[in-house]
Scaffold this motif. Structure first.
Motif, PDB file in Angstrom:
ATOM      1  N   TYR A  55      41.519 111.959  31.217  1.00 25.41           N
ATOM      2  CA  TYR A  55      41.942 111.828  32.612  1.00 25.41           C
ATOM      3  C   TYR A  55      42.250 110.373  32.974  1.00 25.41           C
ATOM      4  CZ  TYR A  55      37.137 110.234  32.761  1.00 25.41           C
ATOM      5  OH  TYR A  55      35.978 109.548  32.487  1.00 25.41           O
ATOM      6  N   THR A  56      42.133 109.449  32.032  1.00 25.03           N
ATOM      7  CA  THR A  56      42.117 108.021  32.360  1.00 25.03           C
ATOM      8  C   THR A  56      43.477 107.457  32.767  1.00 25.03           C
ATOM      9  OG1 THR A  56      42.340 107.501  30.003  1.00 25.03           O
ATOM     10  CG2 THR A  56      40.111 107.555  30.919  1.00 25.03           C
ATOM     11  N   ASN A  57      44.567 108.090  32.335  1.00 25.49           N
ATOM     12  CA  ASN A  57      45.894 107.642  32.748  1.00 25.49           C
ATOM     13  C   ASN A  57      46.235 108.314  34.064  1.00 25.49           C
ATOM     14  OD1 ASN A  57      48.630 107.105  33.160  1.00 25.49           O
ATOM     15  ND2 ASN A  57      49.084 107.126  30.962  1.00 25.49           N
ATOM     16  N   ILE A  58      46.167 107.552  35.141  1.00 25.13           N
ATOM     17  CA  ILE A  58      46.343 108.133  36.475  1.00 25.13           C
ATOM     18  C   ILE A  58      47.715 108.763  36.649  1.00 25.13           C
ATOM     19  CG2 ILE A  58      47.179 106.003  37.564  1.00 25.13           C
ATOM     20  CD1 ILE A  58      45.443 106.805  40.010  1.00 25.13           C
ATOM     21  N   LEU A  59      48.713 108.294  35.909  1.00 24.35           N
ATOM     22  CA  LEU A  59      50.060 108.832  36.026  1.00 24.35           C
ATOM     23  C   LEU A  59      50.192 110.193  35.359  1.00 24.35           C
ATOM     24  CD1 LEU A  59      52.150 105.585  35.315  1.00 24.35           C
ATOM     25  CD2 LEU A  59      51.569 106.588  37.531  1.00 24.35           C
ATOM     26  N   LEU A  60      49.211 110.541  34.514  1.00 26.06           N
ATOM     27  CA  LEU A  60      49.289 111.791  33.766  1.00 26.06           C
ATOM     28  C   LEU A  60      48.244 112.808  34.206  1.00 26.06           C
ATOM     29  CD1 LEU A  60      49.811 110.369  30.146  1.00 26.06           C
ATOM     30  CD2 LEU A  60      51.561 111.073  31.800  1.00 26.06           C
ATOM     31  N   GLN A  61      47.519 112.527  35.267  1.00 24.67           N
ATOM     32  CA  GLN A  61      46.406 113.396  35.640  1.00 24.67           C
ATOM     33  C   GLN A  61      46.840 114.781  36.103  1.00 24.67           C
ATOM     34  OE1 GLN A  61      43.685 111.478  38.330  1.00 24.67           O
ATOM     35  NE2 GLN A  61      43.029 109.979  36.809  1.00 24.67           N
ATOM     36  N   ASN A  62      48.092 114.924  36.514  1.00 26.04           N
ATOM     37  CA  ASN A  62      48.605 116.238  36.910  1.00 26.04           C
ATOM     38  C   ASN A  62      49.451 116.891  35.821  1.00 26.04           C
ATOM     39  OD1 ASN A  62      47.468 116.160  39.523  1.00 26.04           O
ATOM     40  ND2 ASN A  62      49.176 114.929  40.270  1.00 26.04           N
ATOM     41  N   CYS A  63      49.772 116.149  34.780  1.00 26.02           N
ATOM     42  CA  CYS A  63      50.712 116.602  33.763  1.00 26.02           C
ATOM     43  C   CYS A  63      50.079 117.639  32.835  1.00 26.02           C
ATOM     44  CB  CYS A  63      51.201 115.404  32.954  1.00 26.02           C
ATOM     45  SG  CYS A  63      52.319 115.843  31.607  1.00 26.02           S
ATOM     46  N   ASN A  77      51.953 119.032  30.259  1.00 26.19           N
ATOM     47  CA  ASN A  77      52.722 119.062  29.024  1.00 26.19           C
ATOM     48  C   ASN A  77      51.812 118.799  27.827  1.00 26.19           C
ATOM     49  OD1 ASN A  77      55.046 119.497  30.501  1.00 26.19           O
ATOM     50  ND2 ASN A  77      55.696 117.350  30.453  1.00 26.19           N
ATOM     51  N   PHE A  78      52.219 119.276  26.671  1.00 27.85           N
ATOM     52  CA  PHE A  78      51.442 119.126  25.440  1.00 27.85           C
ATOM     53  C   PHE A  78      51.011 117.681  25.201  1.00 27.85           C
ATOM     54  CE2 PHE A  78      51.482 118.112  20.889  1.00 27.85           C
ATOM     55  CZ  PHE A  78      50.519 118.991  20.398  1.00 27.85           C
ATOM     56  N   ASP A  79      51.926 116.734  25.311  1.00 25.73           N
ATOM     57  CA  ASP A  79      51.632 115.336  24.996  1.00 25.73           C
ATOM     58  C   ASP A  79      50.690 114.680  26.006  1.00 25.73           C
ATOM     59  OD1 ASP A  79      53.183 115.399  22.727  1.00 25.73           O
ATOM     60  OD2 ASP A  79      54.995 114.670  23.742  1.00 25.73           O
ATOM     61  N   CYS A  80      50.568 115.266  27.187  1.00 23.42           N
ATOM     62  CA  CYS A  80      49.701 114.687  28.229  1.00 23.42           C
ATOM     63  C   CYS A  80      48.240 115.106  28.065  1.00 23.42           C
ATOM     64  CB  CYS A  80      50.177 115.121  29.604  1.00 23.42           C
ATOM     65  SG  CYS A  80      51.839 114.590  30.041  1.00 23.42           S
ATOM     66  N   LEU A  81      48.010 116.156  27.304  1.00 22.57           N
ATOM     67  CA  LEU A  81      46.671 116.742  27.202  1.00 22.57           C
ATOM     68  C   LEU A  81      46.014 116.278  25.908  1.00 22.57           C
ATOM     69  CD1 LEU A  81      47.659 120.335  28.384  1.00 22.57           C
ATOM     70  CD2 LEU A  81      46.662 118.494  29.770  1.00 22.57           C
ATOM     71  N   THR A  82      45.248 115.210  26.003  1.00 17.49           N
ATOM     72  CA  THR A  82      44.617 114.606  24.832  1.00 17.49           C
ATOM     73  C   THR A  82      43.099 114.580  24.985  1.00 17.49           C
ATOM     74  OG1 THR A  82      44.921 112.397  25.787  1.00 17.49           O
ATOM     75  CG2 THR A  82      46.650 113.198  24.309  1.00 17.49           C
ATOM     76  N   ARG A 126      29.469 113.969  42.586  1.00 21.68           N
ATOM     77  CA  ARG A 126      30.588 113.188  42.071  1.00 21.68           C
ATOM     78  C   ARG A 126      31.822 113.542  42.889  1.00 21.68           C
ATOM     79  NH1 ARG A 126      29.465 110.807  36.987  1.00 21.68           N
ATOM     80  NH2 ARG A 126      27.495 111.557  36.098  1.00 21.68           N
ATOM     81  N   ALA A 127      32.775 112.636  42.946  1.00 20.70           N
ATOM     82  CA  ALA A 127      33.935 112.831  43.808  1.00 20.70           C
ATOM     83  C   ALA A 127      35.224 112.579  43.030  1.00 20.70           C
ATOM     84  CB  ALA A 127      33.853 111.883  45.007  1.00 20.70           C
ATOM     85  N   PRO A 128      36.343 113.134  43.501  1.00 18.03           N
ATOM     86  CA  PRO A 128      37.632 112.896  42.840  1.00 18.03           C
ATOM     87  C   PRO A 128      37.944 111.411  42.725  1.00 18.03           C
ATOM     88  CG  PRO A 128      37.828 114.662  44.437  1.00 18.03           C
ATOM     89  CD  PRO A 128      36.463 114.073  44.630  1.00 18.03           C
ATOM     90  N   ALA A 129      38.539 111.036  41.601  1.00 21.14           N
ATOM     91  CA  ALA A 129      38.991 109.670  41.310  1.00 21.14           C
ATOM     92  C   ALA A 129      37.862 108.701  40.981  1.00 21.14           C
ATOM     93  CB  ALA A 129      39.826 109.113  42.461  1.00 21.14           C
TER      94      ALA A 129
END
Length: 370
Positions: free
Chosen positions: A167-175, A177-182, A299-302
């Motif tokens: 979840y650490t890449n904030i630009l990819l947290q909604n993505c 796609n296969f490459d975004c899910l690591t 715990r809270a979002p972000a």
């Protein structure tokens, strides 16, 4: 059939002495109206009409002096719609800042509660098992991780925000796609509010029930309780839009533990209980996509860190909630038979779910209802 004479005489005498509008209505239906109704019995509006019974703040003995202060606060905070249900009846229904009863507003992450409920419906039909690997429904290679890592992630991990996906890449947290899910953490070892992991539940349900998610949702939930609205895809996210009254209907359904009037919709009470209680040992204040009050930490979002104290200190301890971006609020308080809805624009907090607005609002609500 109930004896007609006794109720008729009771209501006739009441009419003579009071001439109240409420008694006039009761006389018209004297055969079926109980002269001593249980005030805590839940009322459910008709599924096929917009009729909805009301009850006044005065009749409930609430503090009318606090009413306008609450409305001023809501209007100042860019609220569009605000509803309070007591025992299922409308006590307060207000629209501000150009909002109206017919407007469809976004639920944002408050709509996660709809998905949690729908997952439960699929499981009770034997079409899905939340303890199964996500790959059972998503197929192999749905994420850019090793096969054993993929197999270890369960549907329950998606429901509880514990997939371990990065979840650490904030630009990819909604993505999604296969490459975004690591891979980042072992599933179940860390809690983080990861929207991509949640969004995949739509595909999981669709594959499990062998139809598209929206159709299944409409048939099994929406139509059963008279909701309006629709899911709208915005980028990678799936956002539900509806009227405030429709959100209130869903709140009332959950206040009654998944039963609408006398119709059981979510019959699996084990799942319902799990959904609205602490679902893991990493965030006490989170169930299956529902927020829970009355816990010692949250715990809270972000944020990666844990915060001490209750989620909403001013709110009742048994409150459960759907909380969304721009302070969309679905509050349910079983101990008080309350459902409270707030929909609108950003209150100034700019957070994804819980915010200080929750506590500020509950201070105003408490002044009214106590």
């Amino acid at each position: 059939m109930r004896n007609f004479i006794t109720p008729f005489l009771f209501f006739l005498l009441s009419f003579i002495f009071s001439c109240s509008e409420d008694v006039n209505e009761a006389i018209e239906d004297a055969v079926i109206i109980d002269p001593n109704p249980d005030q805590n019995e839940l009322y459910f509006p008709p599924v096929t009409s917009e009729e909805w019974e009301t009850i006044t703040i005065t009749n409930l003995g609430w503090n009318t002096a606090a009413e306008q202060t609450l409305y001023n606060f809501l209007e100042e905070k860019d609220t569009k719609a605000f509803i309070i249900l007591k025992n299922g009846k409308i006590v307060v229904e207000k629209y501000f800042n150009g909002g109206s009863v017919s407007d469809n507003n976004p639920w944002y992450s408050a709509g996660k509660t709809l998905t949690a409920f729908t997952v439960g419906l699929a499981q009770q039909e034997g079409l899905l098992d939340i303890n199964e690997s996500s790959a059972t429904y998503l197929g192999t290679q749905w994420a850019n991780i090793a096969t054993d890592q993929e197999q270890a992630i369960t549907v329950r991990n998606h429901l509880t925000m514990t997939t371990g996906l990065d979840y650490t890449n904030i630009l990819l947290q909604n993505c999604i796609n296969f490459d975004c899910l690591t891979y980042l953490n072992e599933p179940g070892s860390f809690w983080y509010y990861h929207n991509a992991a949640y969004t995949l539940l739509t595909d999981i349900v669709a594959e499990a029930v062998n139809t598209d998610y929206n159709s299944y949702f409409d048939t099994k939930l929406k139509s059963k309780i008279g909701m309006n609205g629709t899911w709208v895809n915005i980028g990678y996210t799936n956002i539900y839009y509806s009227t405030a009254r429709s959100m209130a209907r869903f709140g009332l359904l959950n206040l009654n533990k998944g039963t609408w009037n006398n119709t059981q919709i979510l019959k699996d009470q084990n799942y319902f209980t799990q959904m609205i209680t602490t679902s893991q040992n990493l965030n006490q204040s989170y169930g299956y996509l529902w927020w829970l009050n009355g816990k010692s930490n949250f715990r809270a979002p972000a944020f990666e860190n844990e915060f001490s104290g209750e989620l909403i200190p001013a709110a009742p301890d048994d409150l459960i909630a759907g909380l969304g971006k721009n302070d969309q609020k679905l509050y349910i308080v079983p101990s008080k038979n309350l459902v409270i809805i707030r929909m609108g624009d950003d209150t100034g907090q700019a957070l994804l779910g819980p915010s200080s607005f929750d506590n500020d609002l509950w201070i105003k609500i408490n002044a009214l209802i106590n």
